[in-house]
Motif scaffolding. Structure first.
Motif, PDB file in Angstrom:
ATOM      1  N   LYS A   4     -54.680  -7.130  46.545  1.00  0.00           N
ATOM      2  CA  LYS A   4     -53.369  -7.586  46.487  1.00  0.00           C
ATOM      3  C   LYS A   4     -53.201  -8.776  45.638  1.00  0.00           C
ATOM      4  O   LYS A   4     -53.877  -9.815  45.761  1.00  0.00           O
ATOM      5  N   SER A 155     -50.092 -15.989  51.661  1.00  0.00           N
ATOM      6  CA  SER A 155     -50.574 -14.721  51.580  1.00  0.00           C
ATOM      7  C   SER A 155     -51.321 -14.173  52.734  1.00  0.00           C
ATOM      8  O   SER A 155     -51.945 -12.964  52.688  1.00  0.00           O
ATOM      9  N   LYS A 266     -60.283  -7.863  40.377  1.00  0.00           N
ATOM     10  CA  LYS A 266     -59.287  -7.205  41.308  1.00  0.00           C
ATOM     11  C   LYS A 266     -59.605  -5.889  41.819  1.00  0.00           C
ATOM     12  O   LYS A 266     -58.955  -5.327  42.884  1.00  0.00           O
ATOM     13  N   SER A 271     -57.572  -9.980  47.585  1.00  0.00           N
ATOM     14  CA  SER A 271     -56.356 -10.622  47.301  1.00  0.00           C
ATOM     15  C   SER A 271     -56.631 -11.429  45.921  1.00  0.00           C
ATOM     16  O   SER A 271     -57.955 -12.193  46.133  1.00  0.00           O
TER      17      SER A 271
END
Ligand code: NAP
Length: 301
Positions: A4, A155, A266, A271
């Motif tokens: 994310k 987040s 990633k 995240s």
């Protein structure tokens, strides 16, 4: 798996809207707005662009903003007198001296001359001490670490008891974020490890991190195999690795890269912040928040 993205550009807008609303409410009740002065010495192009961005943001939020530009040959004495003037000015709640200063001026002397209750950068030793004590003592957390913590909180990352590893121990990022993450409280309460150039096995420490905060200034330092699957990765690094021509303006713009090998990371992280667009936009945002908090403090709200 694709992580994310933690977008500082979006979280910035959320926070700026909250600040704007609060400024309007306080103005309606008391007639007062936050006042921010930016003192710029000389004509360093990077400093001019930072200051311009700060002024534009303050203006957008309805702050009283003053830009005080001084020649590069201003004496230290005259600069200290200027700071003293703003220390005594009731319409000013935040005083910011854009660094670096010319060599004939002692930066330390200038930073300690700012009233700690108007030191919205959080660099005064009194505010560094307040940060170390933690809890309600903290008045103005330094802006980049405060922005990092906001990104983590907003987040949805759980930090209580989490292993946090901070790469870097600078006074403006590494040390303060390490202190903030170990304090009791929201977005913190973590077990913190700080690593640096003398650390023996950097990779093994990073691999333990539930939250990995990287502020080293070395492009691509953190490799994907250093990341624990599902970890939250905050990349503070902003490194110029070349230039490209902007499709929008046709002018050359820098190519920026973080301290983390983003494309590979990633696929492993849960995240991650991009560079640019992650931590970067948060610094000025938190400066605005500190200035609003200073107004509230000075009004006794
Ligand atoms: P700094 O003062 O140069 O500190 C870098 C730290 O990283 C030092 O503690 C250094 O260790 C450590 N380090 C460097 N290379 C390393 C390596 N190979 N392995 C392990 N540790 C290493 O930098 P800074 O001011 O904290 O900034 C760090 C990065 O964040 C830069 O890219 C900067 O541009 C960026 N930054 C971004 C923002 C923002 O987005 N708003 C704000 C501030 C900084 P030693 O102490 O052992 O030398």
């Amino acid at each position: 798996m694709s992580a994310k993205l933690i977008m500082g550009t979006e979280i910035r807008e959320e926070i700026l809207e909250e600040i704007k609303k609060e400024v309007e409410e306080i103005k309606a009740k008391t007639g007062k707005v936050p006042g921010l002065v930016t003192i710029l010495v000389g004509e360093n192009p990077a400093s001019i662009s930072y200051v311009t961005l700060k002024i534009q943001t303050a203006h957008r939020l309805g702050f009283h903003e003053v830009q005080d530009s001084q020649p590069a040959d201003i004496s230290e004495e005259a600069l200290l007198a200027l700071i003293d003037k703003y220390n005594k000015d009731d319409s000013i709640h935040g005083i910011l001296v854009q660094l670096p200063l010319p060599k004939h001026i002692n930066e330390k002397k200038v930073l300690v001359a700012i009233d700690p209750d108007k030191d919205v950068d959080g660099f005064h030793p009194i505010n560094v001490g307040r940060l170390m004590i933690g809890g309600s003592e903290v008045k103005y957390p330094p802006c980049t670490p405060a922005g990092i913590q906001e990104l983590i909180v907003r987040s949805g990352q759980d930090t209580k008891g989490a292993e946090v590893v901070v790469v870097g121990r600078s006074n403006i990022v590494g040390k303060p974020i390490a202190v903030m993450m170990m304090q009791k409280g929201k977005g913190a309460n973590s077990t913190v490890t700080v690593v640096h150039t003398a650390t023996k096995d950097l990779a093994s420490h990073c691999r333990r991190a539930d939250v990995l905060i990287v502020a080293a200034g070395v492009p691509g330092l953190v490799k994907p195999e250093w990341i624990k699957p599902g970890a939250c990765v905050i990349d503070v690094g902003v490194n110029r690795v070349g230039e490209k021509v902007s499709a929008k303006t046709g002018r050359p713009v820098p190519i920026l890269r973080g301290d983390v090998d983003f494309d590979a990371a990633k696929e492993i992280a849960g995240s991650i912040t991009p560079v640019p667009g992650g931590v970067g936009p948060m610094t000025i945002t938190m400066l605005m928040k500190n200035t609003l908090n200073s107004l509230k403090f000075h009004l006794g709200l």
